[in-house]
Motif scaffolding. Sequence first.
Motif, PDB file in Angstrom:
ATOM      1  N   LEU A 218       7.130  -8.502  17.951  1.00  8.50           N
ATOM      2  CA  LEU A 218       6.528  -6.721  16.519  1.00  8.50           C
ATOM      3  C   LEU A 218       7.845  -6.629  15.814  1.00  8.50           C
ATOM      4  N   PHE A 219       7.363  -5.759  14.466  1.00 10.71           N
ATOM      5  CA  PHE A 219       8.524  -5.741  13.426  1.00 10.71           C
ATOM      6  C   PHE A 219       7.762  -3.910  13.283  1.00 10.71           C
ATOM      7  N   PHE A 220       8.706  -3.347  13.296  1.00 15.12           N
ATOM      8  CA  PHE A 220       8.213  -1.516  13.355  1.00 15.12           C
ATOM      9  C   PHE A 220       9.088  -0.903  11.860  1.00 15.12           C
ATOM     10  N   MET A 221       8.600  -0.041  11.419  1.00 21.12           N
ATOM     11  CA  MET A 221       8.880   0.204  10.236  1.00 21.12           C
ATOM     12  C   MET A 221       8.885   1.925  10.088  1.00 21.12           C
ATOM     13  N   ARG A 222      10.174   2.960   9.411  1.00 14.12           N
ATOM     14  CA  ARG A 222       9.231   4.123   9.142  1.00 14.12           C
ATOM     15  C   ARG A 222      10.062   4.412   7.471  1.00 14.12           C
ATOM     16  N   VAL A 223       9.241   4.796   7.227  1.00 11.96           N
ATOM     17  CA  VAL A 223       9.610   4.947   5.904  1.00 11.96           C
ATOM     18  C   VAL A 223       9.259   6.388   5.233  1.00 11.96           C
ATOM     19  N   GLN A 224      10.088   7.264   4.735  1.00 15.61           N
ATOM     20  CA  GLN A 224       9.585   8.344   3.933  1.00 15.61           C
ATOM     21  C   GLN A 224      10.231   8.735   2.670  1.00 15.61           C
ATOM     22  N   PHE A 225       8.636   8.681   1.866  1.00 17.77           N
ATOM     23  CA  PHE A 225       8.695   9.023   0.423  1.00 17.77           C
ATOM     24  C   PHE A 225       7.936   9.619  -0.319  1.00 17.77           C
ATOM     25  N   ALA A 226       7.625   9.889  -1.392  1.00 17.17           N
ATOM     26  CA  ALA A 226       7.066  11.851  -1.900  1.00 17.17           C
ATOM     27  C   ALA A 226       6.075  10.659  -3.071  1.00 17.17           C
ATOM     28  N   CYS A 227       5.249  11.690  -2.856  1.00 22.68           N
ATOM     29  CA  CYS A 227       3.952  10.612  -4.111  1.00 22.68           C
ATOM     30  C   CYS A 227       2.557  11.833  -4.220  1.00 22.68           C
ATOM     31  N   ASP A 228       2.963  11.834  -5.298  1.00 20.56           N
ATOM     32  CA  ASP A 228       1.522  13.016  -6.371  1.00 20.56           C
ATOM     33  C   ASP A 228       0.904  12.339  -6.581  1.00 20.56           C
ATOM     34  N   GLN A 229       0.817  11.169  -6.808  1.00 23.59           N
ATOM     35  CA  GLN A 229      -0.839  10.412  -7.870  1.00 23.59           C
ATOM     36  C   GLN A 229      -1.860  10.398  -6.960  1.00 23.59           C
ATOM     37  N   LEU A 230      -1.822  10.270  -5.576  1.00 30.52           N
ATOM     38  CA  LEU A 230      -2.930  10.157  -4.608  1.00 30.52           C
ATOM     39  C   LEU A 230      -3.421  11.159  -4.143  1.00 30.52           C
ATOM     40  N   THR A 231      -3.504  11.782  -3.498  1.00 32.16           N
ATOM     41  CA  THR A 231      -3.764  12.564  -2.174  1.00 32.16           C
ATOM     42  C   THR A 231      -3.739  11.682  -0.545  1.00 32.16           C
ATOM     43  N   PHE A 232      -3.654  12.218   0.599  1.00 36.85           N
ATOM     44  CA  PHE A 232      -3.402  12.319   1.355  1.00 36.85           C
ATOM     45  C   PHE A 232      -4.683  10.869   2.077  1.00 36.85           C
ATOM     46  N   GLU A 233      -5.483  11.411   1.597  1.00 34.71           N
ATOM     47  CA  GLU A 233      -7.520  10.662   1.888  1.00 34.71           C
ATOM     48  C   GLU A 233      -6.875   9.494   1.199  1.00 34.71           C
ATOM     49  N   ASP A 234      -6.495   9.780  -0.042  1.00 33.14           N
ATOM     50  CA  ASP A 234      -6.576   8.551  -1.101  1.00 33.14           C
ATOM     51  C   ASP A 234      -5.819   7.141  -0.152  1.00 33.14           C
ATOM     52  N   LEU A 235      -4.476   7.735  -0.174  1.00 35.45           N
ATOM     53  CA  LEU A 235      -3.563   6.910   0.640  1.00 35.45           C
ATOM     54  C   LEU A 235      -3.887   6.562   1.890  1.00 35.45           C
ATOM     55  N   GLN A 236      -3.968   7.503   3.072  1.00 38.31           N
ATOM     56  CA  GLN A 236      -5.019   6.624   4.506  1.00 38.31           C
ATOM     57  C   GLN A 236      -5.809   5.763   4.149  1.00 38.31           C
ATOM     58  N   ALA A 237      -7.005   6.027   3.099  1.00 40.59           N
ATOM     59  CA  ALA A 237      -8.174   5.117   2.703  1.00 40.59           C
ATOM     60  C   ALA A 237      -7.174   3.561   2.328  1.00 40.59           C
ATOM     61  N   GLN A 238      -6.515   2.795   1.631  1.00 44.20           N
ATOM     62  CA  GLN A 238      -5.505   2.427   0.806  1.00 44.20           C
ATOM     63  C   GLN A 238      -4.597   2.020   1.611  1.00 44.20           C
ATOM     64  N   LEU A 239      -4.591   2.212   2.894  1.00 47.92           N
ATOM     65  CA  LEU A 239      -4.038   1.566   3.722  1.00 47.92           C
ATOM     66  C   LEU A 239      -4.559   1.151   4.334  1.00 47.92           C
ATOM     67  N   ARG A 240      -5.950   1.794   5.021  1.00 42.53           N
ATOM     68  CA  ARG A 240      -6.411   0.903   6.234  1.00 42.53           C
ATOM     69  C   ARG A 240      -6.966  -0.938   5.486  1.00 42.53           C
ATOM     70  N   PHE A 241      -7.040  -0.878   4.192  1.00 41.71           N
ATOM     71  CA  PHE A 241      -6.750  -2.165   3.359  1.00 41.71           C
ATOM     72  C   PHE A 241      -5.958  -2.668   3.311  1.00 41.71           C
ATOM     73  N   PHE A 242      -4.937  -2.124   2.579  1.00 41.67           N
ATOM     74  CA  PHE A 242      -3.880  -2.765   2.798  1.00 41.67           C
ATOM     75  C   PHE A 242      -3.100  -3.372   4.641  1.00 41.67           C
ATOM     76  N   GLY A 243      -3.241  -2.459   5.532  1.00 43.67           N
ATOM     77  CA  GLY A 243      -2.700  -2.871   6.360  1.00 43.67           C
ATOM     78  C   GLY A 243      -3.470  -4.163   7.457  1.00 43.67           C
ATOM     79  N   GLU A 244      -4.700  -4.328   6.990  1.00 38.76           N
ATOM     80  CA  GLU A 244      -5.640  -5.322   7.845  1.00 38.76           C
ATOM     81  C   GLU A 244      -4.928  -6.837   8.178  1.00 38.76           C
ATOM     82  N   PRO A 245      -4.577  -7.555   6.662  1.00 44.66           N
ATOM     83  CA  PRO A 245      -4.068  -9.053   6.841  1.00 44.66           C
ATOM     84  C   PRO A 245      -2.927  -8.688   7.420  1.00 44.66           C
ATOM     85  N   PHE A 246      -1.563  -8.148   8.220  1.00 44.81           N
ATOM     86  CA  PHE A 246      -0.344  -7.736   8.562  1.00 44.81           C
ATOM     87  C   PHE A 246      -1.514  -7.540  10.294  1.00 44.81           C
ATOM     88  N   ARG A 247      -2.588  -7.701  10.359  1.00 46.68           N
ATOM     89  CA  ARG A 247      -3.149  -6.571  11.570  1.00 46.68           C
ATOM     90  C   ARG A 247      -1.349  -5.398  12.026  1.00 46.68           C
TER      91      ARG A 247
END
Length: 282
Positions: free
Chosen positions: A45-74
Amino acid sequence: MKHAYILTLSCPDRPGIVHAVSGFLFERGGNIEEAAQYNDPDTGLFFMRVQFACDQLTFEDLQAQLRFFGEPFRMAWKLHATRQPMRTVILVSKEGHCLNDLLFRWRSGLLPVEIAAIISNHRDFYQLAASYNVPFHHVPVSSATKPQAESRLFEIIESERAELVVLARYMQILSNELCSRLAGRAINIHHSFLPSFKGAKPYYQAHDRGVKLIGATAHYVTADLDEGPIIEQDVARVDHAHTVEDLTAVGRDTESQVLARAVKWHGEHRVLLNGHKTVIFR
């Protein structure tokens, strides 16, 4: 940038995960401020923690796009807004050193939590809670009333929207059902260096064995008593002249420090579960 986030994730290890995560954030205007990763050769298993700043997307938008992004990686992931301290409920019985230490650190701005309530099966610390302006709930427990008491405990925890429950020397064994409900969000402090001296009266057990080191262990609560994934441990040196009372007095400081570190790391989303172990990005 005003909006800071913490992304934690785990998935089966494969080449390119760090590149993909970094690219995902870069394409959305994210600026990485802190990053750490670990691949476990035993579990794959691979584990990662990333702290980042982002003003271009809302929290909800980031969550929605992460769901799509994470699927191929399980990918199992969580996104947290850093501006929101973790709502926390503390459980305590008649030993107040850990409670007092946590309250002082919290009020001093040293813990990334918001202590929403204190629950106890005794009334001893209602004045201490009042001095910090924290609601105090007395929930007595007996063998006959344990189911009702646990139901009341959980009701308070849920009403306070608690993300973390801290057993700061709460000397009651939680039922399997409540352990399951609090899985991954309840931390206990045990006054020994686990796996040694599990269960009741560990200082008595340590004294009987004539140990030269006593310890404390902060771990997640599970249905198996004192078997949950370990977050932090520390020890203090003792010798043959120490009585049980001496061991108890020495151990209090160790318990308080170990529990405070565990609460801090959990509140900063630095602790990831890895089966019956933890990965901690300090």
